[in-house]
Design an enzyme around this catalytic site. Structure first.
Site, PDB file in Angstrom:
ATOM      1  N   LYS A 211       0.829  -1.210   0.000  1.00  0.00           N
ATOM      2  CA  LYS A 211       0.000   0.000   0.000  1.00  0.00           C
ATOM      3  C   LYS A 211       0.866   1.263   0.000  1.00  0.00           C
ATOM      4  CE  LYS A 211      -4.303  -1.981   1.646  1.00  0.00           C
ATOM      5  NZ  LYS A 211      -5.290  -2.133   2.722  1.00  0.00           N
TER       6      LYS A 211
ATOM      7  N   ARG B 184      -2.768  -9.784   5.947  1.00  0.00           N
ATOM      8  CA  ARG B 184      -3.275  -9.954   4.566  1.00  0.00           C
ATOM      9  C   ARG B 184      -2.227  -9.465   3.579  1.00  0.00           C
ATOM     10  NH1 ARG B 184      -5.900  -6.783   0.890  1.00  0.00           N
ATOM     11  NH2 ARG B 184      -7.527  -7.768  -0.370  1.00  0.00           N
TER      12      ARG B 184
END
Ligand code: 7PJ
Length: 268
Positions: free
Chosen positions: A204, A238
């Site tokens: 991210k 995750r």
């Protein structure tokens, strides 16, 4: 938790692979790499990407769910649509991962009578516009209050506490500073809500912000984030890069105590 994207942009269309075949071979690789949960998603929720219609999402994810249901690993479906939740539960998925925290009308009804695990994620705003102007007084307090409210809503509908996990929603309506405030307070979120926490930071922009690296060079930074979360008791990480994350977590565990994250969390 390994990310299995079933979106047209998630595979190269030039060769002989279909989206289904590509997803299944990716899942097979993740299993070989030591994945514990496979998170299947049919809609890209990157900022600015338009939503996928219900029919299209079902067409993408359901064949993958049916093909993987006997693969021996728990399956999670990454969706905020109650209709997709219902179909996935008919196919006996093990977990519903909702970036919208079961706020859509009918979402709680869709999941309440199942036995599936439920991940409640915090998001400020909507995927299309959430990164335009994230704004908080106290991001940690506000995320905790949101998660508490959603846990309360699920429990009021009869969902047992044991089925729920929480997620601060890294990158979902948050500045880089907000994301790191939340990451540094992982332990406090877990202790305050008394629930297992899922952390999704893989590749991210919060990783790019510190490393200065583009999307395809964020593996090492993502491993750093995974360890920072695990060290504070996060139970589910995750990620895109399962093999590397499993190695990092195993070596870190061996060096920390050798008896698993859960034990470390409980004993510290
Ligand atoms: C997350 C997610 C996350 C949970 C996505 C991406 C965006 N579900 N789905 N937590 N992120 N629970 O992977 O970059 O952080 S999609």
């Amino acid at each position: 938790m390994g990310i299995l994207n079933v979106t047209p942009d998630s595979f190269s269309d030039g060769g002989s692979y279909s989206a289904l075949e590509f997803a299944l071979s990716h899942a097979e690789q993740m299993i070989a790499d030591g994945v514990d949960i496979i998170d299947i998603g049919g809609e890209s929720t990157r900022p600015g990407i338009p939503p996928v219609p219900l029919d299209e999402e079902l067409r993408r994810v359901m064949p993958v769910i049916y093909a993987l249901r006997d693969c021996g690993k728990p399956l999670s479906i990454d969706t905020y649509k109650p209709e997709v939740m219902r179909e996935a539960l008919i196919a006996e998925v093990d977990m519903i991962n909702d970036i919208n925290g079961f706020r859509a009308p009918g979402a709680i009804d869709a999941v309440r009578d199942s036995a599936a695990g439920l991940c409640i994620m915090h998001m400020q705003g909507e995927p299309q516009t959430m990164q335009q102007q994230p704004s908080y007084g106290d991001v940690v307090a506000e995320v905790i209050a949101f998660l508490q409210e959603r846990v309360g809503a699920l429990e009021a509908a009869g969902v047992r506490h044991e089925r729920i996990c929480i997620d601060p929603g890294f990158g979902f309506g948050k500045s880089v500073g907000h994301n790191y405030d939340l990451l540094r307070n992982t332990r406090s979120l877990i202790d305050t809500l008394d629930l297992p926490l899922l952390a999704g930071m893989s590749r991210k922009s919060m990783i790019g912000a510190i490393t200065g690296k583009p999307l395809d060079q964020r593996l090492a930074g993502s491993l750093g984030a995974a360890l920072a979360a695990a060290a504070q008791g996060a139970m589910i990480i995750r990620v895109h890069d399962v093999a590397e994350t499993v190695d990092a977590l195993n070596v870190w565990q061996a060096g920390m105590a050798g008896d698993g994250v859960k034990t470390i969390y409980k004993n510290t």
